[in-house]
Design a protein around this motif. Structure first.
Motif, PDB file in Angstrom:
ATOM      1  N   ASN A   1       0.907  -1.117  -0.154  1.00  0.00           N
ATOM      2  CA  ASN A   1       0.033  -0.010   0.080  1.00  0.00           C
ATOM      3  C   ASN A   1       0.813   1.224   0.059  1.00  0.00           C
ATOM      4  OD1 ASN A   1      -2.278  -1.428  -0.216  1.00  0.00           O
ATOM      5  ND2 ASN A   1      -2.680  -1.363   2.188  1.00  0.00           N
ATOM      6  N   VAL A   2       1.969   1.125   0.730  1.00  0.00           N
ATOM      7  CA  VAL A   2       2.789   2.478   1.120  1.00  0.00           C
ATOM      8  C   VAL A   2       3.466   2.618  -0.600  1.00  0.00           C
ATOM      9  CG1 VAL A   2       4.580   3.497   1.955  1.00  0.00           C
ATOM     10  CG2 VAL A   2       2.892   2.517   3.443  1.00  0.00           C
ATOM     11  N   LEU A   3       4.214   1.556  -0.785  1.00  0.00           N
ATOM     12  CA  LEU A   3       5.015   1.391  -2.194  1.00  0.00           C
ATOM     13  C   LEU A   3       4.250   1.948  -3.310  1.00  0.00           C
ATOM     14  CD1 LEU A   3       6.868  -1.779  -1.891  1.00  0.00           C
ATOM     15  CD2 LEU A   3       7.806   0.574  -1.742  1.00  0.00           C
ATOM     16  N   ASP A   4       2.854   1.718  -3.472  1.00  0.00           N
ATOM     17  CA  ASP A   4       1.942   2.041  -4.429  1.00  0.00           C
ATOM     18  C   ASP A   4       1.923   3.455  -4.390  1.00  0.00           C
ATOM     19  OD1 ASP A   4       1.904  -0.325  -5.544  1.00  0.00           O
ATOM     20  OD2 ASP A   4      -0.122  -0.867  -5.046  1.00  0.00           O
ATOM     21  N   LYS A   5       1.792   4.197  -3.322  1.00  0.00           N
ATOM     22  CA  LYS A   5       1.312   5.703  -2.997  1.00  0.00           C
ATOM     23  C   LYS A   5       2.782   6.344  -3.212  1.00  0.00           C
ATOM     24  CE  LYS A   5      -2.372   4.782  -0.230  1.00  0.00           C
ATOM     25  NZ  LYS A   5      -2.985   5.132   1.154  1.00  0.00           N
ATOM     26  N   MET A   6       4.018   5.872  -3.130  1.00  0.00           N
ATOM     27  CA  MET A   6       5.064   6.469  -3.284  1.00  0.00           C
ATOM     28  C   MET A   6       5.662   7.095  -4.484  1.00  0.00           C
ATOM     29  SD  MET A   6       7.287   4.292  -0.292  1.00  0.00           S
ATOM     30  CE  MET A   6       9.046   5.455  -0.463  1.00  0.00           C
ATOM     31  N   HIS A   7       5.196   6.163  -5.541  1.00  0.00           N
ATOM     32  CA  HIS A   7       5.552   6.700  -6.904  1.00  0.00           C
ATOM     33  C   HIS A   7       7.089   6.767  -7.248  1.00  0.00           C
ATOM     34  CE1 HIS A   7       1.160   7.208  -7.530  1.00  0.00           C
ATOM     35  NE2 HIS A   7       1.079   8.117  -6.512  1.00  0.00           N
ATOM     36  N   LEU A   8       7.726   5.825  -6.570  1.00  0.00           N
ATOM     37  CA  LEU A   8       9.190   5.844  -6.738  1.00  0.00           C
ATOM     38  C   LEU A   8       9.958   6.283  -8.198  1.00  0.00           C
ATOM     39  CD1 LEU A   8       9.874   2.948  -4.370  1.00  0.00           C
ATOM     40  CD2 LEU A   8      10.368   5.313  -3.776  1.00  0.00           C
ATOM     41  N   GLN A   9       9.434   5.759  -9.114  1.00  0.00           N
ATOM     42  CA  GLN A   9       9.992   5.921 -10.347  1.00  0.00           C
ATOM     43  C   GLN A   9      10.273   7.249 -10.848  1.00  0.00           C
ATOM     44  OE1 GLN A   9      11.441   3.205 -11.959  1.00  0.00           O
ATOM     45  NE2 GLN A   9      12.383   4.631 -13.711  1.00  0.00           N
ATOM     46  N   TYR A  10       9.034   8.024 -10.460  1.00  0.00           N
ATOM     47  CA  TYR A  10       9.056   9.478 -11.146  1.00  0.00           C
ATOM     48  C   TYR A  10       9.919  10.252  -9.905  1.00  0.00           C
ATOM     49  CZ  TYR A  10       7.483  14.261 -11.857  1.00  0.00           C
ATOM     50  OH  TYR A  10       7.400  15.679 -11.723  1.00  0.00           O
ATOM     51  N   GLU A  11       9.451  10.049  -8.378  1.00  0.00           N
ATOM     52  CA  GLU A  11      10.164  10.713  -7.588  1.00  0.00           C
ATOM     53  C   GLU A  11      11.720  10.745  -7.346  1.00  0.00           C
ATOM     54  OE1 GLU A  11       8.974  13.180  -5.514  1.00  0.00           O
ATOM     55  OE2 GLU A  11       7.018  13.050  -6.715  1.00  0.00           O
ATOM     56  N   MET A  12      12.024   9.522  -7.647  1.00  0.00           N
ATOM     57  CA  MET A  12      13.515   9.257  -7.531  1.00  0.00           C
ATOM     58  C   MET A  12      14.212   9.674  -8.835  1.00  0.00           C
ATOM     59  SD  MET A  12      13.829   8.172  -4.680  1.00  0.00           S
ATOM     60  CE  MET A  12      15.516   7.910  -4.685  1.00  0.00           C
ATOM     61  N   LEU A  13      13.703   9.818  -9.927  1.00  0.00           N
ATOM     62  CA  LEU A  13      14.315  10.044 -11.270  1.00  0.00           C
ATOM     63  C   LEU A  13      14.728  11.559 -10.925  1.00  0.00           C
ATOM     64  CD1 LEU A  13      15.066   9.907 -14.135  1.00  0.00           C
ATOM     65  CD2 LEU A  13      12.606  10.646 -14.680  1.00  0.00           C
TER      66      LEU A  13
ATOM     67  N   PRO B   1      21.830   0.578  -4.470  1.00  0.00           N
ATOM     68  CA  PRO B   1      21.731   0.081  -2.960  1.00  0.00           C
ATOM     69  C   PRO B   1      21.438   1.148  -1.834  1.00  0.00           C
ATOM     70  CG  PRO B   1      23.748  -0.678  -4.196  1.00  0.00           C
ATOM     71  CD  PRO B   1      23.147   0.151  -5.006  1.00  0.00           C
ATOM     72  N   GLU B   2      21.765   2.496  -2.318  1.00  0.00           N
ATOM     73  CA  GLU B   2      21.467   3.434  -1.348  1.00  0.00           C
ATOM     74  C   GLU B   2      19.901   3.762  -1.556  1.00  0.00           C
ATOM     75  OE1 GLU B   2      23.804   7.021  -1.980  1.00  0.00           O
ATOM     76  OE2 GLU B   2      25.441   5.881  -2.723  1.00  0.00           O
ATOM     77  N   THR B   3      19.184   3.752  -2.635  1.00  0.00           N
ATOM     78  CA  THR B   3      17.937   3.897  -2.815  1.00  0.00           C
ATOM     79  C   THR B   3      17.062   2.644  -2.014  1.00  0.00           C
ATOM     80  OG1 THR B   3      18.134   4.969  -5.074  1.00  0.00           O
ATOM     81  CG2 THR B   3      16.148   4.002  -4.532  1.00  0.00           C
ATOM     82  N   GLN B   4      17.603   1.678  -2.284  1.00  0.00           N
ATOM     83  CA  GLN B   4      16.864   0.375  -1.551  1.00  0.00           C
ATOM     84  C   GLN B   4      17.049   0.536   0.050  1.00  0.00           C
ATOM     85  OE1 GLN B   4      17.565  -3.811  -3.044  1.00  0.00           O
ATOM     86  NE2 GLN B   4      18.574  -4.184  -1.119  1.00  0.00           N
ATOM     87  N   GLY B   5      18.036   0.800   0.682  1.00  0.00           N
ATOM     88  CA  GLY B   5      18.477   1.138   1.799  1.00  0.00           C
ATOM     89  C   GLY B   5      17.573   2.224   2.288  1.00  0.00           C
ATOM     90  N   TRP B   6      17.370   3.409   1.651  1.00  0.00           N
ATOM     91  CA  TRP B   6      16.369   4.544   2.128  1.00  0.00           C
ATOM     92  C   TRP B   6      14.880   3.983   2.011  1.00  0.00           C
ATOM     93  CZ3 TRP B   6      12.578   7.211  -0.936  1.00  0.00           C
ATOM     94  CH2 TRP B   6      11.959   7.872  -0.086  1.00  0.00           C
ATOM     95  N   VAL B   7      14.512   3.412   1.178  1.00  0.00           N
ATOM     96  CA  VAL B   7      13.181   2.921   1.056  1.00  0.00           C
ATOM     97  C   VAL B   7      12.658   1.690   2.168  1.00  0.00           C
ATOM     98  CG1 VAL B   7      11.607   1.397  -0.329  1.00  0.00           C
ATOM     99  CG2 VAL B   7      12.883   3.150  -1.423  1.00  0.00           C
TER     100      VAL B   7
END
Length: 527
Positions: A148-160, A407-413
């Motif tokens: 639920n949280v991952l779906d709302k994070m929109h990681l692909q766009y925000e992290m780009l 790896p940094e992204t994975q750690g932060w998520v």
């Protein structure tokens, strides 16, 4: 679990100072959506983008919001910066920003690396105890809450957006706002006022922020709310030692492209900056050549009478010639054409330039830039030769781009999830890019056919989240009965068993000849 961000009520009678050229802060609430919208409209002012334009040679300020004179820049200055990187972090960052906006090849190089990341290529793994086994309900609850949280994070766009900054400047500093209704918004912070202070055990970085940033930005402070207001109050209580305030863990996001040395901050492509400046110089020279190519000069000769010994014995009175000449200049002469009067006939001269030679120089310099960056053959498609070499180059580019930041992204998520999910599942990102995911999908498909649990991970590479896959499977199979309504929806893979159970058809003993006629197998032929 950390306390969630609350909306702040602002009294309608309270006075909110208004910064120059910025919209005033909302007078009722500051939700994630409002902060995101306000930042989109005002980010150039609050981040002082004019500073990025300093360090270029006689070129315009692309922000068009400042009349500040652009400081002269040359390669000698760049060499000075690179000799003492530690004290020229800001100068190198501003130069990289300028070239990012000025040189399209540099922008493409940065965008190429930033877009390597495929954050929907992931696996979400609930906690499992090998000794005591797993509680099914607890695992399902953890899995659903995490999704639920991952779906709302929109990681692909925000992290780009964060990755673009990392490849341009080396470090991205941000404040992560999350709302269960609005989702995630990562607010970029001015790197001139931030410093890395350490690292979390998850692999991402902690940082501090200089609170003097808000002295002349009270509107920004009012809108951004927490945690900045608490940090600023701590600074006001101790202006001597409280200038650098740590960003609270639940808000902090800090990524570094060059993770091997977190104390040295330098643009990842700093070694290419000199070549990029050369490319810009060539482009400017080509622009001058293009103007010269259409430039003409005409002149009008004042002829004398043939055979006369008097040099002033004109065929036409000069006063009459000058009158008509002035009319020609003011009424008939086009742009990029000049004129002159000389004793003689009317003639012209062109300043044609060998444009092909200059164009080839620019193309060669661009090719050299991309090749010097460590590969990037896709950006220089003219040099691509052979699928094997191309595939190997893309894999090398992928590894270079994502090996440290992923790896940094994975750690932060995973760290961020602990603040919003009581017992979060672990998120694992696969080391693939948009250029290598098809090959990886084939590996996952083969693993799934061998009974390994990779089906959900496989479909994330088809742009469907785990929840999307499960929901569509229930919808298609149990509710709509797609497999019975649309037969066959089959693959080329042969499976055993009756075709009534779905899946690919089984092989029979029939062969199809080249002319389309059916023939029995050898056993039938013997009968």
């Amino acid at each position: 679990m950390a306390q969630r961000m609350k909306r702040r009520n602002v009294s309608a009678n309270s006075k909110v100072p208004t910064a120059k050229k910025m919209d005033p802060a909302p007078t009722q609430q500051s939700s994630v959506a409002e902060i995101k919208d306000w930042y989109t409209k005002n980010h150039r002012d609050i981040e002082n983008y004019a500073a990025a334009m300093e360090g270029a040679r006689g070129l315009r300020d692309v922000t068009k919001t400042s009349t500040t004179t652009i400081t002269a820049f040359n390669k000698d200055s760049l060499r000075t910066y690179l000799k003492n990187i530690g004290s020229n972090e800001k100068n190198l960052r501003n130069l990289s920003r300028y070239l990012y906006y000025r040189c399209h090849a540099y922008y493409r190089l940065i965008a190429y690396n930033a877009n390597m990341f495929c954050l929907n290529a992931r696996s979400v793994i609930p906690d499992y105890d090998l000794v005591n086994g797993g509680d099914t309900n607890s695992m399902l609850s953890s899995y659903q809450d995490t999704l639920n949280v991952l779906d709302k994070m929109h990681l692909q766009y925000e992290m780009l957006k964060a990755y673009m900054v990392c490849f341009r400047e080396d470090v991205f500093y941000g404040c992560a706002y999350y709302d269960e209704d609005q989702g995630l918004f990562i607010l970029p912070l001015d790197p001139d006022y931030c410093k890395i202070s350490g690292a979390y055990n998850t692999g991402d970085y902690a940082f501090v922020m200089d609170m003097s940033y808000f002295r002349s930005r009270q509107t920004v402070l009012e809108l951004w709310g927490e945690p900045f207001q608490s940090m600023y109050r701590a600074y006001e209580n101790d202006t001597t030692n409280g200038k650098w305030q740590p960003m609270p863990d639940e808000y902090a996001i800090c990524l570094k492209a060059r993770a091997e040395d977190w104390e040295t901050v330098v643009p990842p492509f700093s070694g290419l900056l000199s070549g990029i400046i050369n490319l810009i110089d060539l482009d400017d020279l080509q622009a001058i050549a293009d103007q010269q190519d259409i430039y003409k000069m005409i002149w009008l000769e004042l002829e004398t009478i043939t055979g006369s010994d008097n040099v002033d014995d004109w065929k036409i009175t000069p006063d009459i010639v000058i009158e008509y000449f002035n009319r020609m200049i003011s009424e008939a002469l086009p742009d990029y054409t000049s004129a002159a009067i000389i004793p003689g006939k009317l003639d012209q001269i062109s300043f044609n330039n060998d444009k092909a030679t200059d164009t080839n120089k620019i193309a060669k310099s661009t090719e050299t830039l991309f090749n010097s960056s460590g590969g990037a053959q896709i950006l220089n498609s003219a040099s691509i030769s052979g699928t094997t070499a191309f595939s190997a180059a893309v894999k090398a580019d992928t590894e270079m781009a994502i090996s440290m930041l992923l790896p940094e992204t994975q750690g932060w998520v995973n760290r961020f999830l602990t603040y919003w999910v009581s017992t979060p599942a672990k998120v694992k990102f696969f080391e693939v890019s948009a250029y290598t995911k098809d090959e990886f999908k084939q590996e996952l498909l083969t693993a799934a056919q061998n009974g390994l649990p990779t089906a959900l991970a496989y479909n994330t590479l088809n742009q469907f989240s785990e929840k999307d896959t499960l929901a569509l499977n229930v919808l298609e199979q149990k509710i709509l009965g797609i497999s019975q309504l649309f037969v066959p929806l089959q693959t080329s893979y042969t499976q055993s068993g009756s075709s009534d159970t779905g899946g690919a058809p089984t092989k029979d003993d029939t062969e199809i000849t080249d002319d389309g006629e059916a023939s029995r197998n050898k056993q039938d032929n013997k009968k």
